[in-house]
Every structure is written in C-alpha cells, then in structure tokens.
Design an enzyme around this catalytic site. Structure first.
Site, PDB file in Angstrom:
ATOM      1  N   HIS A  85      92.762  17.590 -82.591  1.00  0.00           N
ATOM      2  CA  HIS A  85      92.674  18.753 -83.485  1.00  0.00           C
ATOM      3  C   HIS A  85      93.062  20.045 -82.791  1.00  0.00           C
ATOM      4  CE1 HIS A  85      88.423  19.248 -81.961  1.00  0.00           C
ATOM      5  NE2 HIS A  85      88.673  20.519 -82.186  1.00  0.00           N
ATOM      6  N   ASP A 221      89.769  11.462 -80.930  1.00  0.00           N
ATOM      7  CA  ASP A 221      90.259  12.837 -81.047  1.00  0.00           C
ATOM      8  C   ASP A 221      90.862  13.297 -79.721  1.00  0.00           C
ATOM      9  OD1 ASP A 221      90.769  15.431 -81.722  1.00  0.00           O
ATOM     10  OD2 ASP A 221      88.761  15.894 -82.444  1.00  0.00           O
ATOM     11  N   SER A 649      86.185  22.478 -77.580  1.00  0.00           N
ATOM     12  CA  SER A 649      87.005  21.351 -78.000  1.00  0.00           C
ATOM     13  C   SER A 649      88.057  21.071 -76.938  1.00  0.00           C
ATOM     14  CB  SER A 649      87.685  21.653 -79.330  1.00  0.00           C
ATOM     15  OG  SER A 649      86.755  21.709 -80.377  1.00  0.00           O
TER      16      SER A 649
END
Length: 715
Positions: A85, A221, A649
C-alpha cells in the site's frame, strides 16, 4: 516561558524514568537509546544499544523514508522493501486497464524490466541528525505571534539552506516536544526508484477494507523496489544509464521466525502523534474532528465508486486515491471508537486538571494563554478541512493552485519563499504536475468537488470566504454551473499545458490564460490570508507550548512515567515483544496466522478472492525452508505490542539479533486511537512474516534471483 536548563532537567528525568515504564510504549529518538540500555537488555535485545544512536551506521542507516511511509534496504544493490500500500502509487502509475499491475502483480524480468516510479515518489536516506535548538530560537526570544513564527521559520530555512549547500541532500528542521527542542536532519534524496516485484492485489491487499485494521489478518502487504543513482554514485533523475544505489547498510533477513514472547524492535518514520496535547484538543478531536473526517471521507469514497463504476480506465486511475481514502476513513472511525472506549476525554481532562494544580505558578500564565489560543483556531476547523480536501483530492484544481502559488513565491528571494515552493522543491512540483493525467478523469473530479464545495456552502456565514463564494456561488445550482464551465474550458488536462505554465511559474512570470489558472489567482489570495491568520495562532502556540510541556514533564516525573517526543515523521525506534491479543471478555487471539486462514476466508469474490496459484500452493503443502517448525505450516502475519502509528507502514521489524523478521503494515482495530491515547491492553501492531514473503517468491510467484540477492534460500 520555560528556560532551557529547567526543560533539559525535566527531559533527562523523563528519560531516566522510562526504564520503569511499559517497554512497549514509546517512539524513541535514536539518540535516546543508549540511555535505555538497561530496559532494552532486559527486554531481550542482544546488540549494543549504543549502536542504535548512530543514524549513519547499521542497522538504522538501512531504514529510509519511502513515499508516504517507511522502507528498508535488503541488498547491497539498492533493493528496497516496503508495503504494497505504500508503493500503491508506483504500481498504479504503471498500470493501465489493459495491463493492470494492481490486480495481476508484477515481477521484473531482469533489471532492464524494472519500471520507473511516479515522478514525485522519493526515497530519503538519513545521513545526519544534529541538535540546533539554540540557533532556531535565538532570534525568536522576546517575540510573540506571527513575529515568533517568522523568526523560527527564517532560522529553520537558513539552517536548511546551509545544510543543502553541499548538494545531493535534502535537509529539514524537526520540532521536538512542541517548540522545546529542534533538530536538523540531513537526508540523501533518491528520485530514480523502480518497481521490481509486487504481488497481485488479492495477496497484497487480501481482505481490503473488511480486514483493514482487523485481526486475524492474512495479507502479503509488501512490494520490492530498487533505488538507482547516476554513474557517479550521486542521486539523479531517471535514466536508463543509471546504476543501482549501494546503501551504507542493508538488513539481513532472518531464517527463523517469531514466536510468542520473542523480543521485537521496529525502526521507522511514524507520522504524527498527539499524546502530549491538551485536554481541550482531546475533546475537540473526539467531539468534532473525527466525526467530520468519517463523514467527508465516506462521501468521497462513495463519489469515486459511483462515478467510476462503469469506467475501467477511471477505476484504475483512481485506485490509489480510493484506497487511501478508505484507509483514512476507517482509521478515523477506529480512532473515534477507541478514544470513546478508553474514555480518553475524561481521563485526559482529569489528568490535566491534576497537572495544572501541581504546576508551579511560573508556568501558569503561559499555559492559560496557550489554552485560549487553541480555542480561537478550533472555530474554523471545518472550513479549513473541507477546502484543504478540495485541493488535495483534485488534480486539475490542485495543479492550478500549485502553479499560482509557485508563481507568487518564485518572485521572492529563495530564502523568503514558503517551504514547499523553494528551488529545492521544484523537481517535486514538476513530478506532481507530470503524473496528473494518469490520475485524472474530469467527471470524477467534478463530482468530488461538487460534494466537497456543497459542504462548504452549508457553513455559517462567519466561516465563508468571499473569494470562494464568488468563484463557485452560494447555491448547489450555481456550483454545478461554475464547475461545468471551468472544466469544459480548461486545458490543464494536457501535460504540455501544465508544464509550459510551470516553466513560467518557477521564474515568477505571468501564467498563460486558462479558466482554472484565472480562478486560482483570487483563491490563492484567500489561502494566503487564511494562512497568515493560522501562522499568527501557531506562532503564539509555538511560544507558549514549552510551558505546558514543562508542566507535563514534571507531572509525569511524579507519576514515574516516561516522556518521549510525539512522533513527527522523524526516525524513531520502538521495542517490545511478540504478544497475543485479548480485546474483550472471553476473546483471545493468537499472535500468528497461517495460510489456513487464507483458505477459510476465501470466497472467490472480492475482497477474499485468493489467486488460484496461491490456493494451489497451499493445497500442495510444499512450504520448504519457510515452514514454522512448531506449527508445521506456512505463517502469514504476526502481532507485536510495538508502538506504531501512520507512517510506520513499511517499517522493518527486527529480532533480538537485529535481523529482519517482519514488515509492519497495520494496527488492530482496538488500537487505532493510539495516535492520541496509548492503552497497553489493546495496542498491537500487525506485520507480514518474512517467511511468507520468502515462500511466495520461492513457490508461488517465483523470483529466485531476488531471494538470492537478499541472501536467503530460494526454496
């Protein structure tokens, strides 16, 4: 205002007391880690804590800012690991309706096949971190309001300009403890970044919004990129002749994996936390800000989905934007729920009242003045948020506003220009303008602006801006007519039109006529006026907050609690352990998930449409060297109690030996509110197990050369 000596004493005391605080709480500056040697060792760290203080040495020199998140180098040839992402904009930029890399994934067939990132994607490698408090505050002392703000701003720009004279670096000044201390950060800026490996969407985003912020998770991810430089080893724009960047260090991937109770440590660039904010700010966040964000983000999500439903090309162009909006909407909803669950407003108010009662009278006048200043700015919050989103979520309107502001700033000496519009920023602005047509559809943009500006039209008169009323009218019908006229006449959808005006704007010259460009003139004038009002308030708050922090330092010391700086996009370290989660009565979650959960969730329909090659590999059961020795199967994700927030992230998760075991990508639903309120009962971070990445690259979507490059078995 707090004196430097008393603040330094309080800071040192807070750090000393950190040894007795929860090991899992705190986003520590690297320079603070040597003072935490005892609790680090007690938690299980096997290395030398002093090594963690040096951002230019391993392992921290391998950890970088990547796009809007974090990444880490995993080979000596610039191979960079981050989240799917985080790299979504890169993947989307290289996708078309015919060749959809989002859905199908991507594996470069050799380095010549690696795909350029979007022009404004950057990787920043930190190479320096120096305290500059005295230099920043020297000319600000004795000033108030806008004068204080401008003095700090001028000093910061001067320090940045001096830092960047050596070339090939990007520097910034970071505010720690809300105006108490300042640090200059030096970073190598890499602009030639290329897509190497991305799993299909149904692996990289398995579960989409249903599973977002949830546990158990079964999401791969991750994405692999590669950084390039010129043949001279210096940062350079994309060129086929560029060569892989050789980072100062890269992380070694562990062969074994995590188990319950194991030490874990995370390094990354967390965005913003607000744990040291006032009780009034807590109340405003809960009562007003978060409900507004949920409503506005949901409205934009619905708009994009409705206007792209029958247009595959538009869906591809807005895929990254839609994913970001969904994430922001769910984060806001989770933050609100978590703050209510923890009764954070009541607890913070009670804590602040007790703190103020115990605070020395010396600090009281500045604290009370601060509280008054904060209340003044809150009244315009909805207006500012809606207008900010109107610019941020558009492409052509944003381009017009950006060009007009650049024109205005470029007429000034570079040192007097607003940050973001200096000569150092022009390459990023050009990159933003270049990618517009790959992320734009006129009907989608008009629909987004219609919804946002209709909200603006419904605001009380006291919050209205004359220039925006003149541009878009005061009724929905007038707004629709204005947008139709603007977008039927503008030529800013053409890259050449944007770049020709960019060439003029960066020289401070008049911009060629265009309906949106003409509109940008009065709108930017209004933005500048509102910006001036904001800087007046922020200058006072910057001057006054150190008094509040002094009171907080002393109060936390009495409580025996740690004081660490709120996150501000600078490099931080968190440490703790792999830990299970028991969020509610009679509910318990193990800290590790396996591929069995992928099969259990699979419905063969979005968002649980696991790819057939993945399901076949799971059924075959050939997990090779990546199988967990106890579970006898392939792990996917795991939990730790590490302190994280947005911006973390893509942060690497390391074991006690400093080896890479995981990749951070999310938090559990119960801890989304941790940006404001840390609750050790619920705070967990969600990570991709590196054994899952290795298995996918070895058995499912093979890339054996990449495994060899990372120094792990290709089987």
């Amino acid at each position: 205002m707090a004196t430097r000596s008393t603040l330094s004493t309080a800071l040192a005391l807070g750090l000393t007391l950190a040894a007795g605080a929860h090991a899992d709480e705190g986003m520590w500056m690297p320079t603070q880690l040597p003072d935490l040697a005892k609790p680090l060792k007690a938690a299980g760290f096997k290395g030398n804590p002093a090594d963690l203080a040096n951002v230019t040495a391993a392992p921290l020199s391998a950890v970088v800012r990547a796009g809007g998140g974090t990444g880490s180098f995993v080979s000596e040839d610039g191979l960079l690991l981050t989240n799917h992402h985080v790299a979504m904009g890169v993947i989307q930029y290289n996708s078309t309706a015919e060749h959809n890399l989002i859905d199908g994934g991507f594996i470069a067939q050799g380095r010549s096949d690696e795909r350029p990132s979007n022009p404004d994607f950057r990787v920043l490698v930190t190479t320096g971190f120096d305290k500059v408090t005295d230099e920043v505050l020297r000319d600000a002392r004795g000033k108030t309001g806008r004068a204080y703000f401008d003095a700090v701003d001028r000093a910061s720009k001067r320090l940045v300009a001096e830092c960047e004279q050596e070339g090939n670096v990007r520097c910034s000044v970071a505010d720690m403890y809300y105006g108490t201390d300042f640090y200059r950060i030096r970073q190598l800026e890499l602009s030639d970044v290329r897509l190497v490996y991305a799993p299909p969407r149904a692996i990289g985003n398995y579960g989409d919004e249903i599973d977002n912020f949830m546990w158990p998770r079964h999401t791969g991810d991750f994405t692999l990129l590669r950084a390039y430089v010129g043949k001279d080893g210096k940062p350079a724009a994309y060129s086929p002749d560029n060569v892989p960047y050789h980072p100062p260090a890269h992380l070694k991937m562990a062969i074994d994996g995590p188990k319950t109770g194991d030490f874990a440590m995370l390094a990354g660039y967390p965005g913003i936390t607000y744990r040291h904010r006032t009780a009034a700010e807590f109340a405003g966040q809960i009562d007003t800000v978060l409900p507004r964000r949920v409503a506005v983000f949901q409205q934009m999500i619905d708009t994009i989905e409705a206007t792209t439903a029958k247009d595959a090309q538009a869906r591809t162009r807005y895929a990254a934007q839609l994913q970001s909006l969904k994430n922001n909407r769910k984060r806001a909803a989770g933050e609100l729920e978590g703050l209510l669950r923890s009764d954070a407003k009541t607890q913070r108010a009670s804590d602040e009242a007790a703190m103020l009662k115990a605070t020395d009278a010396t600090w009281q006048p500045d604290i009370q003045a601060l509280l008054g200043s904060l209340s003044q700015g809150a009244s315009m919050g909805e207006r500012d948020f809606v207008l900010e989103q109107a610019a941020a979520q558009s492409q052509l309107l944003r381009s017009a506003l950006l060009l007009e502001r650049l024109r205005i700033e470029s007429a000034k000496p570079d040192t007097e220009r607003e940050s973001g519009y200096q000569q150092r920023d022009q390459a990023l602005i050009e990159g933003t303008l270049k990618q517009v047509q790959r992320r734009y559809a006129s009907e989608v943009e008009k629909a987004l602006l219609t919804n946002l500006l209709t909200r603006y039209q419904q605001l009380p008169d006291a919050q209205r801006v004359p220039e925006f009323d003149a541009a878009f009218g005061r009724t929905p019908a007038a707004l629709v007519k204005a947008l139709d006229t603007l977008y039927s006449g503008t030529r800013l959808g053409d890259e050449a039109e944007r770049l020709s005006r960019f060439a003029a704007a960066k020289e401070g010259k008049a911009l060629a006529h265009d309906p949106l460009i003409d509109l940008a003139g009065p709108l930017v004038a209004a933005q500048l006026r509102m910006e001036g009002e904001r800087k007046e308030r922020e200058g006072e708050q910057l001057r006054l907050r150190p008094a509040y922090m002094q009171a907080l330092f002393a109060w936390r010391a009495k409580q025996g609690r740690a004081v660490y700086p709120d996150a501000n996009r600078t490099l931080r370290i968190s440490y703790g352990k792999v830990e299970a989660l028991s969020p509610r009565d009679a509910v318990h979650f193990d800290p590790v998930t396996t591929v069995a959960g992928i099969v259990e969730k699979n419905t063969n329909a979005f968002p649980f449409d696991a790819p057939k090659p993945l399901l076949a590999a799971i059924a075959k059961g050939d997990f090779g060297s990546t199988a967990d020795p106890v579970l006898k199967t392939q792990t996917v994700n795991f939990l730790t109690n590490l302190d994280t927030t947005g911006g973390n992230s893509g942060s690497p998760v390391l074991n006690a030996r400093g080896e890479l075991i995981g990749l951070n990508f999310d938090s559990n639903w119960e801890s989304v509110s941790a940006s404001w309120w840390f609750d050790p009962r619920f705070k967990r971070a969600v990570h991709v197990d590196m054994r899952y990445l290795r298995w996918l690259l070895a058995k499912v979507y093979p890339a054996p050369a990449l495994l060899t490059e990372m120094g792990v078995p290709a089987e």
